[in-house]
Each structure stands twice: as C-alpha cells, then as structure tokens.
Design a protein around this motif. Structure first.
Motif, PDB file in Angstrom:
ATOM      1  N   GLY A 152       0.786  -1.230   0.000  1.00 50.84           N
ATOM      2  CA  GLY A 152       0.000   0.000   0.000  1.00 50.84           C
ATOM      3  C   GLY A 152       0.812   1.271   0.000  1.00 50.84           C
ATOM      4  O   GLY A 152       0.248   2.373  -0.006  1.00 50.84           O
ATOM      5  N   VAL A 153       2.140   1.152  -0.022  1.00 52.42           N
ATOM      6  CA  VAL A 153       3.003   2.343   0.063  1.00 52.42           C
ATOM      7  C   VAL A 153       2.926   3.173  -1.219  1.00 52.42           C
ATOM      8  O   VAL A 153       2.867   4.404  -1.167  1.00 52.42           O
ATOM      9  CB  VAL A 153       4.459   1.930   0.371  1.00 52.42           C
ATOM     10  N   ASN A 154       2.926   2.515  -2.377  1.00 54.97           N
ATOM     11  CA  ASN A 154       2.868   3.258  -3.640  1.00 54.97           C
ATOM     12  C   ASN A 154       1.589   4.081  -3.753  1.00 54.97           C
ATOM     13  O   ASN A 154       1.610   5.233  -4.210  1.00 54.97           O
ATOM     14  CB  ASN A 154       2.988   2.307  -4.833  1.00 54.97           C
ATOM     15  N   GLY A 155       0.476   3.506  -3.348  1.00 51.84           N
ATOM     16  CA  GLY A 155      -0.786   4.245  -3.368  1.00 51.84           C
ATOM     17  C   GLY A 155      -0.747   5.458  -2.454  1.00 51.84           C
ATOM     18  O   GLY A 155      -1.293   6.519  -2.784  1.00 51.84           O
ATOM     19  N   LEU A 156      -0.088   5.307  -1.308  1.00 55.32           N
ATOM     20  CA  LEU A 156       0.052   6.418  -0.375  1.00 55.32           C
ATOM     21  C   LEU A 156       0.869   7.549  -0.992  1.00 55.32           C
ATOM     22  O   LEU A 156       0.500   8.725  -0.891  1.00 55.32           O
ATOM     23  CB  LEU A 156       0.714   5.930   0.915  1.00 55.32           C
ATOM     24  N   VAL A 157       1.976   7.189  -1.652  1.00 59.20           N
ATOM     25  CA  VAL A 157       2.826   8.198  -2.298  1.00 59.20           C
ATOM     26  C   VAL A 157       2.042   8.934  -3.379  1.00 59.20           C
ATOM     27  O   VAL A 157       2.140  10.163  -3.510  1.00 59.20           O
ATOM     28  CB  VAL A 157       4.090   7.546  -2.889  1.00 59.20           C
ATOM     29  N   GLN A 158       1.257   8.208  -4.157  1.00 48.47           N
ATOM     30  CA  GLN A 158       0.458   8.844  -5.209  1.00 48.47           C
ATOM     31  C   GLN A 158      -0.561   9.817  -4.618  1.00 48.47           C
ATOM     32  O   GLN A 158      -0.810  10.892  -5.178  1.00 48.47           O
ATOM     33  CB  GLN A 158      -0.236   7.770  -6.044  1.00 48.47           C
ATOM     34  N   SER A 159      -1.134   9.466  -3.490  1.00 53.16           N
ATOM     35  CA  SER A 159      -2.086  10.365  -2.834  1.00 53.16           C
ATOM     36  C   SER A 159      -1.390  11.614  -2.307  1.00 53.16           C
ATOM     37  O   SER A 159      -1.925  12.724  -2.407  1.00 53.16           O
ATOM     38  CB  SER A 159      -2.784   9.647  -1.681  1.00 53.16           C
ATOM     39  N   VAL A 160      -0.199  11.443  -1.747  1.00 52.65           N
ATOM     40  CA  VAL A 160       0.576  12.598  -1.288  1.00 52.65           C
ATOM     41  C   VAL A 160       0.878  13.526  -2.465  1.00 52.65           C
ATOM     42  O   VAL A 160       0.730  14.748  -2.364  1.00 52.65           O
ATOM     43  CB  VAL A 160       1.885  12.149  -0.610  1.00 52.65           C
ATOM     44  N   ASN A 161       1.255  12.933  -3.583  1.00 51.56           N
ATOM     45  CA  ASN A 161       1.536  13.742  -4.773  1.00 51.56           C
ATOM     46  C   ASN A 161       0.285  14.501  -5.228  1.00 51.56           C
ATOM     47  O   ASN A 161       0.374  15.676  -5.622  1.00 51.56           O
ATOM     48  CB  ASN A 161       2.051  12.853  -5.897  1.00 51.56           C
ATOM     49  N   SER A 162      -0.864  13.848  -5.178  1.00 51.40           N
ATOM     50  CA  SER A 162      -2.107  14.508  -5.575  1.00 51.40           C
ATOM     51  C   SER A 162      -2.390  15.723  -4.698  1.00 51.40           C
ATOM     52  O   SER A 162      -2.821  16.781  -5.185  1.00 51.40           O
ATOM     53  CB  SER A 162      -3.284  13.529  -5.497  1.00 51.40           C
ATOM     54  N   VAL A 163      -2.138  15.584  -3.392  1.00 52.72           N
ATOM     55  CA  VAL A 163      -2.345  16.709  -2.481  1.00 52.72           C
ATOM     56  C   VAL A 163      -1.358  17.834  -2.796  1.00 52.72           C
ATOM     57  O   VAL A 163      -1.714  19.016  -2.790  1.00 52.72           O
ATOM     58  CB  VAL A 163      -2.190  16.256  -1.017  1.00 52.72           C
ATOM     59  N   LEU A 164      -0.113  17.466  -3.095  1.00 50.70           N
ATOM     60  CA  LEU A 164       0.901  18.481  -3.429  1.00 50.70           C
ATOM     61  C   LEU A 164       0.518  19.233  -4.703  1.00 50.70           C
ATOM     62  O   LEU A 164       0.658  20.456  -4.777  1.00 50.70           O
ATOM     63  CB  LEU A 164       2.264  17.822  -3.603  1.00 50.70           C
TER      64      LEU A 164
END
Length: 231
Positions: A152-164
């Motif tokens: 689930g780490v990759n999905g988390l990183v993608q969500s962080v990027n979306s917020v950024l």
C-alpha cells in the motif's frame, strides 16, 4: 510523517525512499528528524521527513515536541501514521491531531492523510474498524498499509503527490503563477505590507534563535488590564 512513538514512521520512510533510518521494535528509536527522497513516481521527487514520535503535551515542549512540530510547519502535507496494533488506534489519532491543533493554526489546517500501519498483522483491519469508520464519515483520506512489507506504500505516495499538486494549484490561483520571479500578468511581485515584512523579520529572528539555542534575549512584562504575562 507524524505519529505516536513506535507507529512505524521510520519503517515507512525506509520503504518509500533510500533513507536508512534506525529501526527497532521499541519507542523513541528516532531522536532527530530523518529525510528521504522518494523517486517512485519517476517524473518527480518528493522529500519526506520522518519526525520523532509525539507525546501528549508535545505542543508545550514535552519530549522536544515543539522543536519537532516546527519541522512539521515547514512541510506542505502531513502523513499521520497510526499503529494499527495499538490498544486504542482511534485515541492515538485524536491525540496527535490535538497536539497539532494546539501548537499552531497552520498545523491544524495543513492538508493531511492518514495511514493505518501494520496491516500485515491479521487482526489489525478488524481492530481498526472504529477508526476507519470515523475517518470515512469525517471525509479524511485513509490508506491501510504495511510499511515493513511495502504493502500500500505506492498508493500512499500517489495520494501525497495529488495533495501536493492540488496545493500548488491553489497557490497559483491565490497568488498567480510565477516564472523567473515575475507574476504571469507581466507586473512585478506585489509590494509587501509593513506588517508582512515585520512578520518575516520576526520569523527569521525566531529561526535564528532556535538554531543557535539562544533564548537569552527577551523581556517580560505584565499587562494588568488583561492580566497577561507577555514575553
């Protein structure tokens, strides 16, 4: 990356970057913030900061909490890691949110994502049902991960990027896009007010004092009308 001690913050940093923070099965393994660069998106990098575990009363300085929370203020988005195997995951979530909100308004309004960690332990998903329900009903973005298994780490990183990306878009909408230091409409940067300039000066002096650990230059007086001590 914020959370209670032993939530798996350093393990998450190691999972999403090449950083090698100290990791052990006991609280307070991390004593200073660690940085790691995540390149998993391919086309851009994101710098993550693993902040040492926050204790109740961190906003008042307990466990060097104020120093760590100042690091959080410099970040654009927070990832709150919850120990899914904790006796009270929902309580842990509220405890950290309370410390952030009591420390400053900027932290209380900063975008954040919640990551429930340690789902490789069979009972964790069941154990955190109350927390998951609360977060969904509150409209808070939630990820269930296993930092140690990199699940689930990759999905988390993608969500962080979306917020950024959303944050950067909001900045452009509020202040205008910039190129080479100039505002896109062709005019120079708007002049800062005297108060804005004074605030920047005060922040620089505060950062300088904090870095040097020099807190000797201050005055104290009592305002009788409001019965307030002012430092």
């Amino acid at each position: 990356i914020v959370g209670a001690p032993n939530a798996g913050k350093s393990t998450l940093l190691a999972a999403l970057s090449n950083a090698k923070p100290k990791i052990a099965a006991y609280p307070f393994t991390t004593l200073v913030p660690n940085l790691g660069v995540c390149d998993s998106l391919g086309y851009k990098s994101i710098v993550f900061a693993d902040v040492p575990g926050l204790l109740e009363g961190a906003h008042t300085g307990v466990g060097l909490g104020q120093e760590f929370l100042r690091h959080c203020e410099r970040c654009k988005v927070l990832v709150q890691v919850i120990d899914g195997d904790s006796p009270d995951p929902l309580g842990d979530f509220h405890a950290i949110r309370t410390e952030l909100e009591l420390f400053s308004e900027s932290l209380s309004t900063k975008p954040f994502i919640v990551a429930i960690n340690k789902i490789d332990i069979p009972e964790v998903l069941t154990k955190t049902e109350e927390l998951q329900t609360y977060l969904v009903e509150a409209g808070i973005e939630l990820h269930t991960i296993s930092a140690v298994a990199k699940q689930g780490v990759n999905g988390l990183v993608q969500s962080v990027n979306s917020v950024l990306v959303r944050f950067e878009k909001e900045q452009e909408d509020d202040f205008g896009g910039t190129y080479g230091g100039f505002v896109e409409d062709g005019f120079g940067k708007p002049e800062e007010t005297d108060q804005a300039i004074e605030n920047k000066k005060l922040r620089r002096e505060a950062d300088k004092a904090t870095t040097k650990r020099d807190f000797s230059n201050f005055t104290v007086h009592f305002e009788g009308a409001t019965r307030t001590w002012v430092i």
